[in-house]
Write an enzyme that holds these catalytic residues in place. Structure first.
Site, mmCIF file in Angstrom:
data_model
loop_
_atom_site.group_PDB
_atom_site.id
_atom_site.type_symbol
_atom_site.label_atom_id
_atom_site.label_comp_id
_atom_site.label_asym_id
_atom_site.label_seq_id
_atom_site.Cartn_x
_atom_site.Cartn_y
_atom_site.Cartn_z
ATOM 1 N N GLY A 172 0.891 -1.281 -0.010
ATOM 2 C CA GLY A 172 0.261 -0.038 -0.078
ATOM 3 C C GLY A 172 0.953 1.258 -0.006
ATOM 4 N N ASN A 173 0.241 2.403 0.338
ATOM 5 C CA ASN A 173 0.974 3.553 0.503
ATOM 6 C C ASN A 173 0.462 4.408 1.719
ATOM 7 O OD1 ASN A 173 -0.947 5.298 -0.638
ATOM 8 N ND2 ASN A 173 -0.687 4.263 -2.156
ATOM 9 N N ARG A 174 1.136 5.579 1.734
ATOM 10 C CA ARG A 174 0.735 6.404 3.073
ATOM 11 C C ARG A 174 -0.250 7.427 3.007
ATOM 12 N NH1 ARG A 174 6.274 8.934 4.361
ATOM 13 N NH2 ARG A 174 5.281 9.877 6.213
ATOM 14 N N SER A 175 -1.024 7.111 1.815
ATOM 15 C CA SER A 175 -1.963 8.511 1.567
ATOM 16 C C SER A 175 -2.980 8.337 2.654
ATOM 17 C CB SER A 175 -2.850 7.916 0.331
ATOM 18 O OG SER A 175 -3.951 8.801 0.338
ATOM 19 N N ALA B 51 -4.506 7.874 -4.084
ATOM 20 C CA ALA B 51 -3.256 7.679 -4.513
ATOM 21 C C ALA B 51 -3.176 5.962 -4.791
ATOM 22 C CB ALA B 51 -2.259 7.794 -3.249
#
Ligand code: CTP
Length: 426
Positions: free
Chosen positions: A218-221, A285
């Site tokens: 995943g990502n930090r959004s 994102a």
């Protein structure tokens, strides 16, 4: 709910709100509502029915609004009070709106100051029902609500479902929380062309691509930027669908939220919501890659080291090109850690966008998990507008200001050329 920030001041300064309070236990929350509205800059004239005074006193309202709370149609020396209040109101809110008040309003009864004022005003009216769930579900109450919801200028906000007074089981009939009512009133004040009723689609948050039942790529959004845009568009009157990856945020008031997990789920949800959308803002994102294989059971540590093979996810924004509504304004985001303007400009062209919002998450105060953002807006005509460091709520407002003149234009040629965007008066 309590953590949601109040609506920005803009629509409230010196606006006149008549707050009608009918006789229900939820009247205690109306004091907080009056206080919140006053703190936002509105002038709040409270009108209590005689049964409201059994639950809460006029003095409580006077203490938070700094203005007289009205109780009677026949107050000494002011026989036209109902007409004056009705005429001066920018918006009328009835909270709580009891079953009895709804019945009176639906049938045009005018036996006291509040119901008389409802007949006399031309301002928008927001009714916030609150009652026992049996009373709410009663066929007569439902019939009254139907009449009122259809009446031009009227909005029925709520009720919510939840715990009832007097130890009753849960059900629909709880008055909306004051913060939510503030949002509905703000919208009644600020909504207008071209946003009123306009279908707007927003994506927000990260996507998660599962590796096994407990792990994901995943990502930090945080989703904050997209949520702020969705809320701001709804406040201007738009009919907003928010397609959100997993976030910790409450659904914005009034917005239809569809929660998804993976990029492919987001793609499917976007494809469903896209037809008819007149403004599309893709702030999500999206994970560009997903594990080629998802294990059915948790991967054990004794298998390490092992490799994860990633494959490309679809580019959702590019895929929308085939099915966009003709003339829709399409806005993308670009997350860049170098050559911001050049890279964002390339994405603007590749993804056939009207506008792109570029930011560098490494800049102080920008990007993930913060309340602020510093963005640069690029359009098809090569205009570049650098906004200062602003709260995400303010970035959302500025972005919508920039989009506003593009709505209704059918092609790039008729869109505004550079220049300052028209700012809204409220
Ligand atoms: N986007 C999308 N689907 C993807 C990737 C991105 O719809 N699979 C959208 C984003 O919501 C955003 C825009 O495309 O509006 C640009 O996203 P960004 O991550 O900055 O760019 P990418 O196209 O992924 O390019 P790169 O990661 O190579 O910079």
């Amino acid at each position: 709910m309590a953590s949601r920030p109040l609506t920005p001041r803009r629509p409230w300064e010196d606006r006149r709100v008549v707050l009608g309070v009918a006789g229900g236990i939820a009247a205690y929350k109306s004091v907080e509502l009056a206080r919140n509205l006053t703190r936002l800059g509105a002038q709040v004239d409270v009108v209590l029915t005689s049964s409201a005074k059994e639950f809460v006193t006029p003095l409580s309202f006077e203490a938070v609004t700094g203005r007289a709370a009205h109780q009677s149609l026949f107050s000494a020396g002011d026989s036209a009070l109902h007409i004056r209040l009705a005429r001066e109101a920018d918006v009328v809110c009835v909270a709580p709106a009891t079953a009895n008040l709804l019945a009176e309003a639906a049938h045009g009864f005018a036996g006291d100051l509040l119901t008389t004022l409802l007949l006399a005003t031309e301002a928008p009216v927001v009714l916030c029902p609150a009652m026992n769930h049996h009373m709410f579900r009663h066929v007569q109450t439902q019939a009254n609500l139907e009449v009122l919801a259809r009446r031009p200028g009227y909005l029925v906000a709520g009720p919510a479902t939840g715990a009832m007074a007097y130890g009753e089981e849960e059900g629909p009939g709880r008055m909306l929380e004051p913060e939510e009512i503030v949002e509905h009133l703000g919208r009644a004040l600020a909504a207008g062309p071209p946003w009123s009723g306009l279908p707007v689609l927003v994506t927000a948050g990260p996507t998660r691509e599962p590796l096994d039942p407990v792990r994901f790529v995943g990502n930090r959004s945080s989703g904050r930027m997209g949520y702020a845009i969705a809320q701001a568009a709804w406040r201007r009157g738009a009919a907003v669908t928010l397609i959100s990856g997993p976030t910790a945020l409450d659904a914005p008031v009034g917005v239809e939220r569809v929660v998804v997990e993976t990029a492919r789920e987001m793609q499917a949800a976007v494809a469903k919501a896209l037809p008819g959308s007149r403004v599309v803002i893709m702030a999500a994102a999206v994970a560009d890659f997903r594990p080629a294989a998802t294990e059915a059971s948790k991967i054990k540590r004794n298998g390490a080291p092992f490799e994860i093979v990633l494959e490309a996810n679809p580019d959702i924004l590019v895929e929308t090109r085939r099915s966009r509504t003709p003339g829709a304004v399409v806005v993308g985001f670009a997350l860049e850690t170098g050559d911001l303007v050049t890279n964002a400009g390339a994405k603007l062209k590749d993804k056939a966008l009207d506008l792109i919002v570029a930011n560098d998450p490494r800049e102080e105060g920008s990007g993930f998990e913060v309340e602020t953002n510093r963005v640069t807006l690029l359009d098809q005509e090569g205009n570049t507008e650098e906004l200062p460091l602003l709260s995400k709520a303010e970035v959302a407002e500025r972005l919508l200001d920039r989009i506003e003149p593009m709505i209704g234009a059918t092609g790039a040629a008729s869109r505004t050329k550079g220049g300052r965007p028209r700012s809204r008066s409220r």
